[in-house]
Motif scaffolding. Structure first.
Motif, short mmCIF file in Angstrom:
data_model
loop_
_atom_site.label_atom_id
_atom_site.label_comp_id
_atom_site.label_asym_id
_atom_site.label_seq_id
_atom_site.Cartn_x
_atom_site.Cartn_y
_atom_site.Cartn_z
N LYS A 28 -55.32 86.99 -40.14
CA LYS A 28 -55.23 88.45 -40.23
C LYS A 28 -56.60 89.12 -40.23
N SER A 75 -47.85 91.70 -44.01
CA SER A 75 -47.35 92.13 -42.72
C SER A 75 -48.08 91.37 -41.60
N ASN A 115 -49.80 91.46 -38.87
CA ASN A 115 -50.66 92.21 -37.96
C ASN A 115 -52.11 91.95 -38.33
N SER A 163 -48.21 97.66 -38.73
CA SER A 163 -47.33 96.52 -38.93
C SER A 163 -46.46 96.29 -37.70
N TYR A 166 -54.97 102.38 -41.48
CA TYR A 166 -54.29 101.61 -40.45
C TYR A 166 -54.37 102.42 -39.20
MG MG Z 1 -49.85 95.42 -44.14
#
Ligand code: MG
Ligand code: TXA
Length: 322
Positions: free
Chosen positions: A34, A122, A124, A130, A211
């Motif tokens: 990640k 998540s 991603n 996500s 994000y």
């Molecule tokens: Mg997340």
């Protein structure tokens, strides 16, 4: 996963990047895949309340009520760990774990079979939105992981609600989600439910706030504010689209704006389910930027959760000076 491999799995909220929560090298791999900051703890998934009980200090009264009411489901709980907990790697040494029992048959089956907690943030790359389909995960992480279990599109579509219900009377919503104040109040009528900035104070993870889809997304008050140097996309709800005049609609077409309709405020469940899918679709257009017309998301639990996700991905738009 027994062999310490990292696999993407479906949950009802978003896809998770799953690893045996008791295996330090598997946990290290999750952080690596990640590109996640090393002090940002991982949510752990359990197969049942009894399973949770085996790993935490205790399940406090209000937490138990919420778990009995909403788990398996899109809600996660902050719980105290005993000293020398084997979950310390997954929680980055924190004395608390955030745990949840997912409502997805495939994933629940995997946890039950493994008979160990499963850490799954998540699925991603850190900083990206996500993933809510196997395709989204594959595009982002395929080369780096051992596989993706395809369970179709996630039914909820946004991440779980995170609550701290360790204190019987004061319940903190640390991250808004499908289950919100109204649902919690219904089963804990005398408790005070607090939300807002508390997460930042309590949890290290949320200092990593931003994000974003690959395409920068700006918020707008009116369509007229869009400048026209490049081809851009406009995201709006069906209700906002219905609210603009025929003249404005014609104008959108003549200016070659790519219109992405996020769904209707009358069906927020569906809108949430498709929310990250629409951002994925946006990124496939390869545009330099996109605009989102400011929206009142309303007061429902999902509305507040969507507002929260939007705040994390949009920037205010400042038109270029002419
Ligand atoms: Mg997340
Ligand atoms: O719906 C969900 O919750 C999904 C699915 C896969 O279960 N998972 C998820 O994980 O959204 P993640 O890592 O993307 O978001 C969890 C958030 C992060 O902000 C993390 O910092 C915080 O929870 N968190 C996890 N464990 C924590 C802990 N022990 N203490 C404080 N914050 C924690």
């Amino acid at each position: 996963m027994q062999e310490g491999k990292v696999v993407a799995v479906p949950t009802e909220t978003v896809y998770g990047l799953a690893a045996d929560a008791l295996n330090p090298s598997a946990i290290a791999k999750v952080f690596e895949v990640k590109n996640r900051p090393a002090d940002n703890p991982l949510i752990c998934h359990f197969s049942s309340m009894q399973h949770v009980q085996q790993f935490v200090e205790k399940i406090p009264v209000s937490t138990k009520v919420l778990m009995k009411s909403f788990s398996p489901g899109p809600i996660s709980f902050m719980l105290d760990l005993p000293q020398n907990s084997p979950l310390a790697f997954a929680t980055c040494g924190s004395a608390q774990v955030i745990g949840r029992i997912p409502a997805n048959e495939i994933f629940l089956g995997i946890i039950t079979q493994l008979n160990r907690p499963v850490a799954a943030p998540s699925a991603n790359t850190s900083g990206r939105v996500s993933a809510t389909s196997a395709q989204m995960v594959e595009e982002d992480l395929k080369e780096k992981i051992s596989g993706v279990v395809d369970g179709g599109i996630c039914s909820v579509g946004i991440e779980s609600t995170i609550v701290d219900a360790r204190d019987e009377q004061n319940i903190f919503i640390l991250r808004p989600g499908r289950i919100g104040e109204k649902e919690i109040q219904r089963v804990l009528p005398s408790a005070k439910i607090l939300s807002g900035k508390t997460f930042e104070q309590t949890t290290p993870g949320t200092k990593y706030r931003h994000y974003s889809p690959a395409t920068p997304l700006f918020s707008l008050d009116t369509i007229e504010m869009i400048d026209q140097e490049n081809e851009v996309a406009l995201l709006l709800t069906q209700d906002q689209y219905n609210g603009i005049t025929d003249e404005q609609k014609k104008n959108l077409v003549s200016r070659k704006l790519q219109v992405i309709i996020l769904g209707s405020m009358k069906n927020l469940d569906e809108l949430a389910r498709n929310f990250y899918q629409h951002l994925f679709q946006l990124d496939h257009l390869n545009l330099q930027k996109a605009f989102f017309l400011k929206n009142d998301w309303g007061n429902s639990s999902l509305g507040k959760a969507l507002q929260n996700r939007m705040e994390k991905i949009i920037q205010d738009y400042v038109p270029p000076a002419n």
